[in-house]
Design an enzyme around this catalytic site. Structure first.
Site, PDB file in Angstrom:
ATOM      1  N   SER A   1      58.306  34.055   6.846  1.00 17.76           N
ATOM      2  CA  SER A   1      57.042  33.373   6.543  1.00 17.76           C
ATOM      3  C   SER A   1      55.909  34.140   7.195  1.00 17.76           C
ATOM      4  CB  SER A   1      57.055  31.952   7.104  1.00 17.76           C
ATOM      5  OG  SER A   1      55.705  31.479   7.189  1.00 17.76           O
TER       6      SER A   1
ATOM      7  N   HIS B   1      57.697  34.645   2.212  1.00 19.34           N
ATOM      8  CA  HIS B   1      57.279  33.242   2.103  1.00 19.34           C
ATOM      9  C   HIS B   1      55.825  33.105   2.539  1.00 19.34           C
ATOM     10  CE1 HIS B   1      58.207  28.875   2.069  1.00 19.34           C
ATOM     11  NE2 HIS B   1      57.424  28.785   3.134  1.00 19.34           N
TER      12      HIS B   1
ATOM     13  N   ASP C   1      52.855  30.443   3.354  1.00 20.41           N
ATOM     14  CA  ASP C   1      52.570  29.036   3.660  1.00 20.41           C
ATOM     15  C   ASP C   1      51.095  28.741   3.440  1.00 20.41           C
ATOM     16  OD1 ASP C   1      55.070  29.151   6.114  1.00 20.41           O
ATOM     17  OD2 ASP C   1      55.003  27.756   4.443  1.00 20.41           O
TER      18      ASP C   1
ATOM     19  N   MET D   1      48.019  26.310   3.271  1.00 22.33           N
ATOM     20  CA  MET D   1      47.630  25.021   3.851  1.00 22.33           C
ATOM     21  C   MET D   1      46.121  24.814   3.699  1.00 22.33           C
ATOM     22  SD  MET D   1      49.786  25.104   7.385  1.00 22.33           S
ATOM     23  CE  MET D   1      51.398  25.876   7.450  1.00 22.33           C
TER      24      MET D   1
ATOM     25  N   HIS E   1      54.571  28.377  -0.916  1.00 22.75           N
ATOM     26  CA  HIS E   1      54.807  26.984  -0.487  1.00 22.75           C
ATOM     27  C   HIS E   1      53.452  26.300  -0.378  1.00 22.75           C
ATOM     28  CE1 HIS E   1      56.197  24.301   3.164  1.00 22.75           C
ATOM     29  NE2 HIS E   1      55.846  23.579   2.126  1.00 22.75           N
TER      30      HIS E   1
ATOM     31  N   MET F   1      51.188  23.592   0.609  1.00 28.98           N
ATOM     32  CA  MET F   1      50.982  22.416   1.449  1.00 28.98           C
ATOM     33  C   MET F   1      49.499  22.036   1.320  1.00 28.98           C
ATOM     34  SD  MET F   1      53.227  23.604   4.721  1.00 28.98           S
ATOM     35  CE  MET F   1      53.167  25.343   4.301  1.00 28.98           C
TER      36      MET F   1
ATOM     37  N   MET G   1      61.976  20.613   4.350  1.00 28.21           N
ATOM     38  CA  MET G   1      61.230  20.894   5.587  1.00 28.21           C
ATOM     39  C   MET G   1      62.066  20.459   6.781  1.00 28.21           C
ATOM     40  SD  MET G   1      58.628  22.494   4.712  1.00 28.21           S
ATOM     41  CE  MET G   1      57.904  22.630   6.335  1.00 28.21           C
TER      42      MET G   1
ATOM     43  N   ASP H   1      62.872  25.329   5.939  1.00 24.06           N
ATOM     44  CA  ASP H   1      61.642  25.922   6.449  1.00 24.06           C
ATOM     45  C   ASP H   1      61.211  25.204   7.720  1.00 24.06           C
ATOM     46  OD1 ASP H   1      58.319  26.302   4.903  1.00 24.06           O
ATOM     47  OD2 ASP H   1      59.087  26.845   6.883  1.00 24.06           O
TER      48      ASP H   1
END
Ligand code: DX5
Ligand code: ZN
Length: 217
Positions: free
Chosen positions: A7, A32, A34, A36, A65, A67, A136, A174
């Site tokens: 990540s 990966h 992330d 957000m 991913h 979020m 998660m 993750d």
């Protein structure tokens, strides 16, 4: 053989290309990202522009991913940026079947993500339509957190659900993955391990990636 997806949340962004290269030298399988927005999770990180940069840097699958609130609004942007996988949180999407179809229409593989307190069987009626289930194993928002112990049971539940419904999704976890937690998680049936701090906070990124890769065998 399970896969390792570093990540980049924990990477040194002033040197992203070199950081990703070092994981590739250690045998990384996916990258990966992330994403957000500071609303769905209490942190703001990166958006499509960094996925575009990662796409230019690596040939590995880029695993996005989301979020974020209202992910439907941004699916095209992440697909255009070069995502191979786009995963959305079941807690955040009202019309999940439509969202999964849209991700596929955009030419990406479709994933759903469940937070640590969201029941695994909440995905039972989408199971046969998804390519990836991301469980998660920490509360989303930050790298470097502790692996939540009941995640092992949840992984086992996901494996059983996949068998029962003859689904084909990969199981990814993750959060808090390191050379200890990976052992039981691999045994429980994980296919893809996201690891951020265990890789990018290590003295030797390549060796840390290779060690996880070895333990994922
Ligand atoms: C949580 C993030 C982290 C990250 C991995 O929102 O999704 O789980 O990817 O972080 P580590 O591997 O440092 O726990
Ligand atoms: Zn993630």
């Amino acid at each position: 053989m399970a896969l390792i997806a570093p990540s980049i949340l924990s990477a040194d962004f002033s040197n992203l290309s070199q950081q990703i290269r070092l994981t590739e030298m250690g045998g990384a399988d996916w990258i990966h990202c992330d994403i957000m927005d500071g609303h769905f999770v209490p942190n703001i990180t990166i958006g499509p522009i960094i996925v575009k940069a990662a796409r230019k840097i690596t040939k590995l699958p880029v695993d996005v991913h989301l979020m974020i609130e209202n992910p439907d609004k941004y699916l095209e942007a992440f697909a255009d940026a070069g995502a191979d996988f786009i995963s959305v949180h079941v807690e955040e999407v009202v019309h999940l079947n439509r969202t999964i179809n849209r991700i596929k229409e955009l030419g990406c593989k479709a994933g759903v993500v469940i937070n640590p307190a969201t029941p695994v069987d909440s995905i039972v009626d989408i199971a046969e339509y998804i390519d990836l289930l991301l469980i998660m194993t920490v509360n989303p928002g930050f790298g470097g957190q502790k692996f939540i112990p009941n995640s092992i049971r949840r992984i086992e539940e996901a494996v059983a659900l996949r068998t029962k419904y003859e689904a084909k999704f990969l199981i990814e976890i993750d959060g808090g993955v390191n050379n200890e937690t990976i052992i039981a998680a691999k045994k429980a049936g994980v296919d893809v391990f996201v690891a951020g701090s265990a890789i990018f906070n290590a003295d030797n990124i390549t060796a840390a990636t290779a060690e996880l890769k070895n333990l994922a065998k």
